[in-house]
Design an enzyme around this catalytic site. Sequence first.
Site, PDB file in Angstrom:
ATOM      1  CB  SER A 143      -4.315  -7.163   4.360  1.00  0.00           C
ATOM      2  OG  SER A 143      -4.012  -5.910   3.803  1.00  0.00           O
ATOM      3  CG  HIS A 171      -1.836  -1.115   1.395  1.00  0.00           C
ATOM      4  ND1 HIS A 171      -1.707  -2.065   2.381  1.00  0.00           N
ATOM      5  CD2 HIS A 171      -2.934  -1.472   0.687  1.00  0.00           C
ATOM      6  CE1 HIS A 171      -2.690  -2.940   2.288  1.00  0.00           C
ATOM      7  NE2 HIS A 171      -3.451  -2.621   1.258  1.00  0.00           N
TER       8      HIS A 171
HETATM    9  P1  AMP Z   1      -6.285  -3.984  -0.550  1.00  0.00           P
HETATM   10  O1  AMP Z   1      -6.203  -3.188   0.719  1.00  0.00           O
HETATM   11  O2  AMP Z   1      -5.740  -5.362  -0.412  1.00  0.00           O
HETATM   12  O3  AMP Z   1      -7.643  -3.916  -1.203  1.00  0.00           O
HETATM   13  O4  AMP Z   1      -5.300  -3.279  -1.567  1.00  0.00           O
HETATM   14  C1  AMP Z   1      -5.396  -1.905  -1.844  1.00  0.00           C
HETATM   15  C2  AMP Z   1      -4.503  -1.589  -3.011  1.00  0.00           C
HETATM   16  O5  AMP Z   1      -3.161  -1.968  -2.708  1.00  0.00           O
HETATM   17  C3  AMP Z   1      -4.889  -2.364  -4.287  1.00  0.00           C
HETATM   18  O6  AMP Z   1      -4.730  -1.525  -5.418  1.00  0.00           O
HETATM   19  C4  AMP Z   1      -3.895  -3.488  -4.284  1.00  0.00           C
HETATM   20  O7  AMP Z   1      -3.635  -4.005  -5.569  1.00  0.00           O
HETATM   21  C5  AMP Z   1      -2.664  -2.799  -3.722  1.00  0.00           C
HETATM   22  N1  AMP Z   1      -1.748  -3.800  -3.182  1.00  0.00           N
HETATM   23  C6  AMP Z   1      -2.015  -4.754  -2.256  1.00  0.00           C
HETATM   24  N2  AMP Z   1      -0.935  -5.544  -2.057  1.00  0.00           N
HETATM   25  C7  AMP Z   1       0.039  -5.079  -2.882  1.00  0.00           C
HETATM   26  C8  AMP Z   1       1.381  -5.461  -3.159  1.00  0.00           C
HETATM   27  N3  AMP Z   1       1.960  -6.498  -2.559  1.00  0.00           N
HETATM   28  N4  AMP Z   1       2.070  -4.745  -4.075  1.00  0.00           N
HETATM   29  C9  AMP Z   1       1.499  -3.695  -4.721  1.00  0.00           C
HETATM   30  N5  AMP Z   1       0.238  -3.280  -4.506  1.00  0.00           N
HETATM   31  C10 AMP Z   1      -0.488  -3.958  -3.598  1.00  0.00           C
END
Ligand code: AMP
Length: 280
Positions: free
Chosen positions: A186, A37
């Site tokens: 997460s 993030h």
């Molecule tokens: P989430 O909180 O999991 O819905 O993720 C929020 C944003 O962070 C989304 O655009 C995800 O693709 C991005 N994201 C989550 N994990 C990663 C990671 N390991 N590398 C890059 N972006 C991430």
Amino acid sequence: MNIVKTVTELRSWTAEQRAKGNRISFVPTMGYLHEGHMSLVDLAKQHADVVVMSIFVNPLQFGPNEDLERYPRDLERDQVMAEKRGVDLLFVPDVKEMYPQETKTVIQVKGVTDRLCGASRPGHFDGVATVVCKLFNMVQPDSAFFGQKDAQQVAVIQQMVQDLNIPVQVIPCPIVREKDGLAMSSRNVYLKEEERIQALSLSQSLQEARDAYSKGKTPAEIRELIIARISSQPLADIDYVEVLAYPSLEPIEEFGDTSFLIALAVRFGKTRLIDNLMMT
Ligand code: AMP
């Protein structure tokens, strides 16, 4: 850093920013923040004058037997991380604020949602597209940042923005990994010790796939290689392994000049992990 819970407060802050001539970057998340993030925040800062981050665990994108209730949450820790990294406004609405009544309008993006997580999580991308569209309308950012870790999500959002003429520049960001290669998520916190070790087979099999591609293997051979590698881990239960054209997400028989995506989803106990390799 400002923290707001309501759309009214959010709108008055963004209006002030626009009146000052500031450009707004937006990073939507479900919280329980990690370096993945944070990398989006870093890129967002480079593209605009101010950065808005949202934290909202969106019930609409979880299926009935998924992990909505137990999804990890730690707002205090998230606030500290976001502030340290330079987020200017943190938007943390509750479910009532986002959905004051049951939503009768749902955004459904066709085609790119037919396979991968779209197939194994029915309705998931309707929930994603709907909440992202709502958030775009609330924040009205100039640009928005999404991780390639969720490559199909990026394709869905780009399709939606194009089809609905939403004036937001969607910027995909590279996958951030732990030192040993596991893609940050997460949900990694759910993994038991032995599952965490065996989960390394995901990123390792993608590395092997990259080598196999450079040696001229076909998409079908690469898929089989990944399946064999991950299946050798006793705790791994494969949901899908696919080699598809990107961004159309159509199956391919042979590699050509176009970009492609090798994407996989694997369960370890109750934890479902995704990872992918994009070749452009
Ligand atoms: P989430 O909180 O999991 O819905 O993720 C929020 C944003 O962070 C989304 O655009 C995800 O693709 C991005 N994201 C989550 N994990 C990663 C990671 N390991 N590398 C890059 N972006 C991430």
